[in-house]
Structures are given as structure tokens and as C-alpha cells.
Design an enzyme around this catalytic site. Structure first.
Site, PDB file in Angstrom:
ATOM      1  N   HIS A  70       0.816  -1.216   0.000  1.00  0.00           N
ATOM      2  CA  HIS A  70       0.000   0.000   0.000  1.00  0.00           C
ATOM      3  C   HIS A  70       0.850   1.267   0.000  1.00  0.00           C
ATOM      4  O   HIS A  70       1.985   1.285   0.482  1.00  0.00           O
ATOM      5  CB  HIS A  70      -0.941  -0.002   1.198  1.00  0.00           C
ATOM      6  CG  HIS A  70      -2.016  -1.029   1.085  1.00  0.00           C
ATOM      7  ND1 HIS A  70      -3.054  -1.109   1.976  1.00  0.00           N
ATOM      8  CD2 HIS A  70      -2.234  -2.033   0.192  1.00  0.00           C
ATOM      9  CE1 HIS A  70      -3.861  -2.102   1.640  1.00  0.00           C
ATOM     10  NE2 HIS A  70      -3.375  -2.686   0.552  1.00  0.00           N
ATOM     11  N   GLU A  72       0.680   3.988   1.713  1.00  0.00           N
ATOM     12  CA  GLU A  72       1.089   4.493   3.030  1.00  0.00           C
ATOM     13  C   GLU A  72       2.331   3.754   3.538  1.00  0.00           C
ATOM     14  O   GLU A  72       3.257   4.372   4.076  1.00  0.00           O
ATOM     15  CB  GLU A  72      -0.044   4.330   4.047  1.00  0.00           C
ATOM     16  CG  GLU A  72      -1.318   5.065   3.670  1.00  0.00           C
ATOM     17  CD  GLU A  72      -2.301   4.235   2.865  1.00  0.00           C
ATOM     18  OE1 GLU A  72      -3.509   4.523   2.950  1.00  0.00           O
ATOM     19  OE2 GLU A  72      -1.878   3.298   2.137  1.00  0.00           O
ATOM     20  N   CYS A  98      -6.467   1.629   4.939  1.00  0.00           N
ATOM     21  CA  CYS A  98      -7.014   0.404   5.516  1.00  0.00           C
ATOM     22  C   CYS A  98      -6.593   0.343   6.984  1.00  0.00           C
ATOM     23  O   CYS A  98      -5.781   1.147   7.445  1.00  0.00           O
ATOM     24  CB  CYS A  98      -6.507  -0.825   4.747  1.00  0.00           C
ATOM     25  SG  CYS A  98      -4.749  -1.168   4.990  1.00  0.00           S
ATOM     26  N   CYS A 101      -2.725  -0.022   7.511  1.00  0.00           N
ATOM     27  CA  CYS A 101      -2.009   1.217   7.204  1.00  0.00           C
ATOM     28  C   CYS A 101      -2.308   2.301   8.237  1.00  0.00           C
ATOM     29  O   CYS A 101      -1.414   3.059   8.617  1.00  0.00           O
ATOM     30  CB  CYS A 101      -2.349   1.700   5.798  1.00  0.00           C
ATOM     31  SG  CYS A 101      -1.620   0.677   4.493  1.00  0.00           S
TER      32      CYS A 101
END
Length: 139
Positions: A70, A72, A98, A101
Site C-alpha cells: 500500500h 502508506e 485500511c 495502514c
């Protein structure tokens, strides 16, 4: 007319997202200091050296792509690789983080998360707010 800092960094996150190689979601993240300087950026993509979704397709398990790191996490990794502290910083993300993250951002010291679009699962954002993290949806 000059854009506000929030508008400026949100737009940069949108540009960063264009580098994403995941076919399902083009997500970008910009981590910004309290002094409005960019600390790190990240976008969704495979592990270094691994094939990208754009090349071999997404690896879908349990409703999500497991090939993609991801945005992040990639931004956090960039900051760590460069020895940059994220304490007190703001994360500008094109999609709300999410749960994993969100927890990583919180544990790195991110104090504010600004996102442009809400992910289909976002109940964990209230938990962040309860821990003193400012979480904002921006237009």
C-alpha cells in the site's frame, strides 16, 4: 490564486498515485511535516524486484490484492530508508487508509490523516480519532 496547503498536498498525492501499478486502486500518499515540507511519498506497487499487477495481474485473495504494497506503507518505508522521523506529520492520501495502514501511520507518529475518497471499510477511522489522530475527508 494560491491553493491552501491542504489542497496543494492533496493534489501532489493525486499525482503520486499515477505511479501506482495496481490495477484495482491507484493510491498515493504524501507525508508532510508540521512545517509543510514533504517528508516522503509512496504509491501502491509490488515489492521491490517483484512483478507488478500491471504486468502480471492482481493477486486477489480475501477480496483484496495481495501483490500490492500500500501507498502508506511505501511512504513510511521511504521515510525510514532516509532516516526521516514522521512524528507530528500529516498523511495526505487519495483513499482512506485500511486498518493495517492506519495502525502503521499512528505508530509512526502521524497526527493527521487527510484523504480524498473513503475506502469501503472505514470503521477503524473512529478508533484513530479516539486516540487523538485528526482524520479528515477532503473534497
Amino acid at each position: 490564486m494560491r491553493p491552501s496547503w491542504d489542497t496543494y498536498f492533496a493534489e501532489i498525492a493525486r499525482v503520486v498515485a499515477t505511479r501506482s501499478t495496481c490495477l484495482r486502486a491507484q493510491v498515493g500518499c504524501v507525508l508532510v511535516s508540521p512545517a509543510n515540507t514533504i517528508l516522503a511519498t509512496g504509491y501502491g506497487g509490488s515489492m521491490a524486484g517483484a512483478p507488478h499487477c500491471a504486468e502480471v495481474g492482481c493477486l486477489i485473495l480475501d477480496g483484496g490484492c495481495k501483490r500490492t504494497v500500500h501507498a502508506e506503507i511505501n511512504a513510511i518505508c521511504q521515510a525510514a530508508a532516509n532516516g526521516v522521523s514522521l512524528r507530528g506529520s500529516t498523511a495526505f492520501v487519495t483513499l482512506s487508509p485500511c486498518r493495517a495502514c492506519a495502525m502503521a501511520l499512528r505508530n509512526c507518529g502521524v497526527q493527521r490523516i487527510v484523504y480524498a475518497e473513503e475506502y469501503r471499510i472505514a470503521d477503524h477511522l473512529d478508533e484513530l480519532r479516539g486516540l487523538g489522530v485528526t482524520v479528515e475527508l477532503t473534497g
